[in-house]
Design an enzyme around this catalytic site. Structure first.
Site, PDB file in Angstrom:
ATOM      1  N   GLY A   4      -9.152   4.149   6.742  1.00 53.57           N
ATOM      2  CA  GLY A   4      -8.745   5.533   6.956  1.00 53.57           C
ATOM      3  C   GLY A   4      -7.278   5.702   7.318  1.00 53.57           C
ATOM      4  N   PHE A   5      -6.692   4.669   7.893  1.00 55.11           N
ATOM      5  CA  PHE A   5      -5.313   4.810   8.361  1.00 55.11           C
ATOM      6  C   PHE A   5      -4.543   3.507   8.149  1.00 55.11           C
ATOM      7  CE2 PHE A   5      -8.069   7.567  10.771  1.00 55.11           C
ATOM      8  CZ  PHE A   5      -7.436   8.802  10.645  1.00 55.11           C
ATOM      9  N   GLY A   6      -3.248   3.678   7.880  1.00 59.46           N
ATOM     10  CA  GLY A   6      -2.371   2.515   7.829  1.00 59.46           C
ATOM     11  C   GLY A   6      -1.880   2.189   9.229  1.00 59.46           C
ATOM     12  N   GLY A   7      -1.209   1.062   9.339  1.00 62.72           N
ATOM     13  CA  GLY A   7      -0.537   0.706  10.585  1.00 62.72           C
ATOM     14  C   GLY A   7      -1.439   0.296  11.735  1.00 62.72           C
ATOM     15  N   ASP A  25      -4.713   3.903  -2.025  1.00 63.32           N
ATOM     16  CA  ASP A  25      -5.832   4.257  -1.150  1.00 63.32           C
ATOM     17  C   ASP A  25      -6.206   5.712  -1.372  1.00 63.32           C
ATOM     18  OD1 ASP A  25      -6.219   1.865   0.550  1.00 63.32           O
ATOM     19  OD2 ASP A  25      -4.127   2.246   1.097  1.00 63.32           O
ATOM     20  N   GLY A  74      -5.605  -4.382   5.563  1.00 63.90           N
ATOM     21  CA  GLY A  74      -5.550  -3.782   6.894  1.00 63.90           C
ATOM     22  C   GLY A  74      -4.883  -4.691   7.905  1.00 63.90           C
ATOM     23  N   GLY A  75      -3.733  -4.236   8.413  1.00 64.57           N
ATOM     24  CA  GLY A  75      -3.059  -4.982   9.467  1.00 64.57           C
ATOM     25  C   GLY A  75      -2.459  -6.302   9.024  1.00 64.57           C
ATOM     26  N   GLY A  98       0.812  -2.686   3.942  1.00 65.74           N
ATOM     27  CA  GLY A  98       1.343  -1.327   4.010  1.00 65.74           C
ATOM     28  C   GLY A  98       2.550  -1.265   4.925  1.00 65.74           C
ATOM     29  N   SER A 130       0.844  -1.191   0.000  1.00 64.20           N
ATOM     30  CA  SER A 130       0.000   0.000   0.000  1.00 64.20           C
ATOM     31  C   SER A 130       0.881   1.243   0.000  1.00 64.20           C
ATOM     32  CB  SER A 130      -0.901   0.006   1.239  1.00 64.20           C
ATOM     33  OG  SER A 130      -1.529   1.259   1.333  1.00 64.20           O
TER      34      SER A 130
HETATM   35  C1  DX5 Z   1      -6.665   1.575   5.275  1.00 61.59           C
HETATM   36  C2  DX5 Z   1      -6.209   1.291   3.884  1.00 61.59           C
HETATM   37  C3  DX5 Z   1      -5.142   0.268   3.788  1.00 61.59           C
HETATM   38  C4  DX5 Z   1      -3.870   0.639   4.497  1.00 61.59           C
HETATM   39  C5  DX5 Z   1      -3.232  -0.651   4.911  1.00 61.59           C
HETATM   40  O1  DX5 Z   1      -7.788   2.367   5.226  1.00 61.59           O
HETATM   41  O2  DX5 Z   1      -7.273   0.818   3.093  1.00 61.59           O
HETATM   42  O3  DX5 Z   1      -4.872  -0.086   2.439  1.00 61.59           O
HETATM   43  O4  DX5 Z   1      -2.981   1.357   3.698  1.00 61.59           O
HETATM   44  O5  DX5 Z   1      -2.150  -0.360   5.707  1.00 61.59           O
HETATM   45  P1  DX5 Z   1      -1.562  -1.406   6.725  1.00 61.59           P
HETATM   46  O6  DX5 Z   1      -1.150  -2.624   5.944  1.00 61.59           O
HETATM   47  O7  DX5 Z   1      -0.413  -0.677   7.329  1.00 61.59           O
HETATM   48  O8  DX5 Z   1      -2.649  -1.734   7.725  1.00 61.59           O
HETATM   49 ZN    ZN Z   2      -6.755   0.013   1.055  1.00 58.47          ZN
END
Ligand code: DX5
Ligand code: ZN
Length: 221
Positions: A141-144, A34, A175-176, A196, A7
């Site tokens: 909405g957020f990575g990590g 994203d 996600g995760g 990601g 990602s």
């Molecule tokens: C979250 C995004 C994901 C995010 C994944 O809303 O849709 O694609 O970038 O990130 P990680 O792998 O760090 O959870």
């Molecule tokens: Zn995504």
């Protein structure tokens, strides 16, 4: 083979070209983009500018995960960039069936994403038309963030729904994703994994990618 897509949200934008190079060097051929609008999700990311950057790089396929309200407004411009998949959220449109058809008319494969609280049952009547289902394993909405393991039965349920179709369905889990959660998702039927933070923070991105790719699904694809 499992499709692993880093990602771009987790990439270092100051070194975007190097980040793309490392995806290719890790033996991968696609990235996940994203797109967030600050309405559907409480965060802003990027839009067509990033899609242009990946296109200009030229060596990576990409899918676009639209976390926006009124995704109808963006798909025409997006389709011109030839993403492999355009994925919209079930929760973001009143006319999902029409939107799926529009994406396909524009020459792209259509994906639908569902939030953690959304039942896969809502996809029942569009399932025959879908190319991909994206199962959110964090709140978008957020990575990590931490993988929500109670989503594993949902992946299995979608996999079961897919079996009743007469053509394969891609099941992307987002996600995760780590080695452990990725393997667990694949055991339940995931065919595509988005990674990601775990990919971009890995000390050995190629080894990490290989380990995730090696997993096998239940044989839907
Ligand atoms: C979250 C995004 C994901 C995010 C994944 O809303 O849709 O694609 O970038 O990130 P990680 O792998 O760090 O959870
Ligand atoms: Zn995504």
């Amino acid at each position: 083979m499992i499709v692993v897509s880093p990602s771009v949200l987790a990439a270092d934008l100051l070194f975007l070209h190097e980040e793309f190079e490392s995806v290719v060097q890790a033996g991968l051929d696609s990235v996940h983009l994203d797109v967030m609008d600050g309405h559907f999700v409480p965060n802003l990311s990027y839009g067509l500018n990033m899609v242009h950057a990946v296109k200009r790089y030229g060596q990576l396929k990409f899918d676009c995960h639209l976390m926006v309200t009124e995704p109808e407004r963006y798909i025409v411009d997006l389709a011109l960039m030839k993403p492999e998949f355009i994925t919209v959220h079930y929760e973001a449109t009143n006319h999902l069936h029409r939107l799926i058809y529009r994406i396909k008319e524009l020459g792209c494969q259509a994906g639908v994403s569902i939030n953690p609280a959304t039942s896969p049952e809502v996809l029942k009547y569009v399932m025959p038309d879908l190319d991909m289902v994206l199962v959110m394993t964090v709140n978008p909405g957020f990575g990590g963030q931490q993988f929500i393991s109670t989503m594993l039965p949902k992946i299995a349920a979608i996999s079961e729904m897919a079996i009743s179709r007469n053509r394969p369905l891609s099941i992307q889990v987002d996600g995760g994703i780590t080695l452990d959660s990725g393997r667990a998702a694949v055991r339940e039927g995931a065919t595509h994994l988005v990674a990601g933070a775990s990919f971009f923070q890995s000390p050995d991105r190629a080894a990490f990618a290989r380990a995730l790719q090696q997993d096998r699904t239940r044989g839907l694809e």
